[in-house]
Scaffold this active site. Sequence first.
Site, mmCIF file in Angstrom:
data_model
loop_
_atom_site.group_PDB
_atom_site.id
_atom_site.type_symbol
_atom_site.label_atom_id
_atom_site.label_comp_id
_atom_site.label_asym_id
_atom_site.label_seq_id
_atom_site.Cartn_x
_atom_site.Cartn_y
_atom_site.Cartn_z
ATOM 1 N N LYS A 241 22.448 -9.015 -13.387
ATOM 2 C CA LYS A 241 23.609 -8.264 -12.587
ATOM 3 C C LYS A 241 22.820 -7.720 -11.539
ATOM 4 O O LYS A 241 22.048 -6.797 -11.515
ATOM 5 C CB LYS A 241 24.331 -7.511 -13.278
ATOM 6 C CG LYS A 241 25.749 -6.894 -12.514
ATOM 7 C CD LYS A 241 26.555 -8.017 -12.219
ATOM 8 C CE LYS A 241 27.842 -7.978 -13.133
ATOM 9 N NZ LYS A 241 28.749 -9.417 -12.915
ATOM 10 N N THR B 30 26.251 -11.008 -17.503
ATOM 11 C CA THR B 30 25.573 -10.186 -16.586
ATOM 12 C C THR B 30 26.574 -8.964 -16.694
ATOM 13 O O THR B 30 26.566 -7.652 -16.213
ATOM 14 C CB THR B 30 25.463 -10.704 -15.058
ATOM 15 O OG1 THR B 30 27.005 -11.224 -14.779
ATOM 16 C CG2 THR B 30 24.508 -11.977 -15.139
ATOM 17 N N ASP B 31 27.885 -9.197 -16.941
ATOM 18 C CA ASP B 31 28.714 -8.184 -17.020
ATOM 19 C C ASP B 31 28.349 -7.124 -18.023
ATOM 20 O O ASP B 31 28.904 -5.862 -17.846
ATOM 21 C CB ASP B 31 30.169 -8.885 -17.501
ATOM 22 C CG ASP B 31 31.414 -7.688 -17.309
ATOM 23 O OD1 ASP B 31 31.798 -7.169 -16.358
ATOM 24 O OD2 ASP B 31 31.946 -7.448 -18.495
ATOM 25 N N PHE C 95 -3.956 0.881 22.457
ATOM 26 C CA PHE C 95 -4.158 -0.766 21.819
ATOM 27 C C PHE C 95 -4.815 -1.493 23.043
ATOM 28 O O PHE C 95 -4.292 -1.476 24.168
ATOM 29 C CB PHE C 95 -2.941 -1.195 21.768
ATOM 30 C CG PHE C 95 -2.982 -2.600 20.969
ATOM 31 C CD1 PHE C 95 -3.560 -2.635 19.722
ATOM 32 C CD2 PHE C 95 -2.503 -3.713 21.544
ATOM 33 C CE1 PHE C 95 -3.806 -4.100 19.040
ATOM 34 C CE2 PHE C 95 -2.555 -4.944 21.082
ATOM 35 C CZ PHE C 95 -3.247 -4.937 19.720
ATOM 36 N N ARG D 209 0.052 5.509 24.123
ATOM 37 C CA ARG D 209 1.472 4.614 23.994
ATOM 38 C C ARG D 209 2.326 5.404 22.675
ATOM 39 O O ARG D 209 1.582 6.083 22.094
ATOM 40 C CB ARG D 209 1.296 3.278 23.613
ATOM 41 C CG ARG D 209 0.454 3.023 22.313
ATOM 42 C CD ARG D 209 0.696 1.590 21.938
ATOM 43 N NE ARG D 209 -0.134 1.327 20.587
ATOM 44 C CZ ARG D 209 -0.045 0.511 20.004
ATOM 45 N NH1 ARG D 209 0.481 -0.782 20.318
ATOM 46 N NH2 ARG D 209 -0.553 -0.093 18.614
ATOM 47 N N GLN E 281 -2.609 -1.800 12.598
ATOM 48 C CA GLN E 281 -3.248 -2.083 11.422
ATOM 49 C C GLN E 281 -4.220 -1.122 10.835
ATOM 50 O O GLN E 281 -4.434 -0.819 9.743
ATOM 51 C CB GLN E 281 -4.077 -3.381 11.724
ATOM 52 C CG GLN E 281 -3.463 -4.494 12.125
ATOM 53 C CD GLN E 281 -3.082 -4.801 13.389
ATOM 54 O OE1 GLN E 281 -2.695 -3.746 14.137
ATOM 55 N NE2 GLN E 281 -2.962 -6.119 14.020
ATOM 56 N N ASN F 173 6.192 -2.951 13.951
ATOM 57 C CA ASN F 173 5.732 -2.180 15.196
ATOM 58 C C ASN F 173 6.880 -2.023 16.132
ATOM 59 O O ASN F 173 7.313 -3.001 16.610
ATOM 60 C CB ASN F 173 4.880 -2.921 15.920
ATOM 61 C CG ASN F 173 4.167 -1.979 16.945
ATOM 62 O OD1 ASN F 173 4.314 -0.893 17.219
ATOM 63 N ND2 ASN F 173 2.866 -2.503 17.544
ATOM 64 N N HIS G 65 8.348 -1.247 19.047
ATOM 65 C CA HIS G 65 7.738 -1.068 20.384
ATOM 66 C C HIS G 65 8.581 -0.364 21.239
ATOM 67 O O HIS G 65 9.994 -0.358 21.349
ATOM 68 C CB HIS G 65 7.677 -2.762 20.989
ATOM 69 C CG HIS G 65 6.983 -3.813 20.153
ATOM 70 N ND1 HIS G 65 5.639 -3.468 20.044
ATOM 71 C CD2 HIS G 65 7.237 -4.681 19.709
ATOM 72 C CE1 HIS G 65 5.058 -4.558 19.337
ATOM 73 N NE2 HIS G 65 6.020 -5.339 19.093
HETATM 74 O O1 LIG Z 1 -1.172 -1.749 17.031
HETATM 75 C C1 LIG Z 1 -0.706 -2.951 17.381
HETATM 76 N N1 LIG Z 1 -1.516 -4.374 16.943
HETATM 77 C C2 LIG Z 1 -1.133 -5.454 17.053
HETATM 78 O O2 LIG Z 1 -1.756 -6.622 16.649
HETATM 79 C C3 LIG Z 1 -0.299 -5.633 18.409
HETATM 80 N N2 LIG Z 1 0.072 -6.720 19.078
HETATM 81 C C4 LIG Z 1 0.690 -6.405 20.003
HETATM 82 O O3 LIG Z 1 1.237 -7.057 20.960
HETATM 83 N N3 LIG Z 1 0.684 -4.913 20.131
HETATM 84 C C5 LIG Z 1 0.307 -4.518 18.963
HETATM 85 N N4 LIG Z 1 -0.159 -3.149 18.600
#
Ligand SMILES: O=c1[nH]c(=O)c2[nH]c(=O)[nH]c2[nH]1
Length: 286
Positions: free
Chosen positions: A12, A57-58, A152, A169, A212, A238, A240
């Site tokens: 369930k 499952t009930d 970045f 950023r 990363q 991410n 953006h």
């Molecule tokens: O921290 C980031 N990792 C990426 O792999 C990546 N690729 C991207 O276009 N922006 C970012 N920023």
Amino acid sequence: MAIVLGPHRYGKAETRLVRVTRDGETHTLTDLNVSIALSGDLAATHLTGDNSGVLPTDTMKNTVYAFAKKHGVGEPEEFALLLARHFLKTQGQVRAARVAIEAYGWDRLGPHSFRRQGGWTRVAEVVAMAERAQVVSGVTGLTLLNSTASEFHGFVRDRYTTLPETTDRILATAVDARWRHLGTEADWAASFDGALHALTNAFVNTYSLSLQQTLFAMGSYALHERPEIAEIRLALPNKHHYLVDLSVFDLTNDNEVFIAGDRPYGLIEGTVTRDDAPPALTEWYL
Ligand SMILES: O=c1[nH]c(=O)c2[nH]c(=O)[nH]c2[nH]1
């Protein structure tokens, strides 16, 4: 050539349970979404419709509510262990019982008044098998943002690359994380709070050259702070934030006005492990 039944399980999903604990005038509230999946000697119902090994499952749903009354709920890991072990013990045909719980937080407004927490959700997933059980805890939807301290650059460029390099950023993400415990005994509340704080603090305190890098810092810090955790998996979208070009209005934009992008988004996923961690009892997923 023969056609055979592959891996299968059933149960369930998403039993919604609200448990009020009445401690005199002051109540406490636990709000859960419980999903159960049993696997084992269950092929007959698929192959011939023989239901002699099929616990409805009930019944699983009813067990969730009955156990909430009889035993209380406590921490989600505890309740998941209780349920998983119950189905394993009472159903001889079951070899693995998986119980996954989402726990929704409520803030107290008064003795019997609460406000649902907006942000993240705590999750717990237990698999019980004959020899032992495995506990995975986690969080989903934990949205974090650093308005600077993120760069970045130095990335690969090819003929389709248009992304400008940046040394300042916004870095924002909605953390989806699961961590596997070494054992089945812990102060689950303290463990969860500690892991959540470690993840959050690592995000805040890491000067980031990539999401990363932040992912590894978050996972490492959680393992460093919480010795009871063997391994942590993170999925970090991410989120953006694009700088708006205000030059058409004769205005500058020194990292102050952004478009919050919705999709597409980068998705950074990774596992951080102790190199001496024992193997998982069974596969688990983020
Ligand atoms: O921290 C980031 N990792 C990426 O792999 C990546 N690729 C991207 O276009 N922006 C970012 N920023």
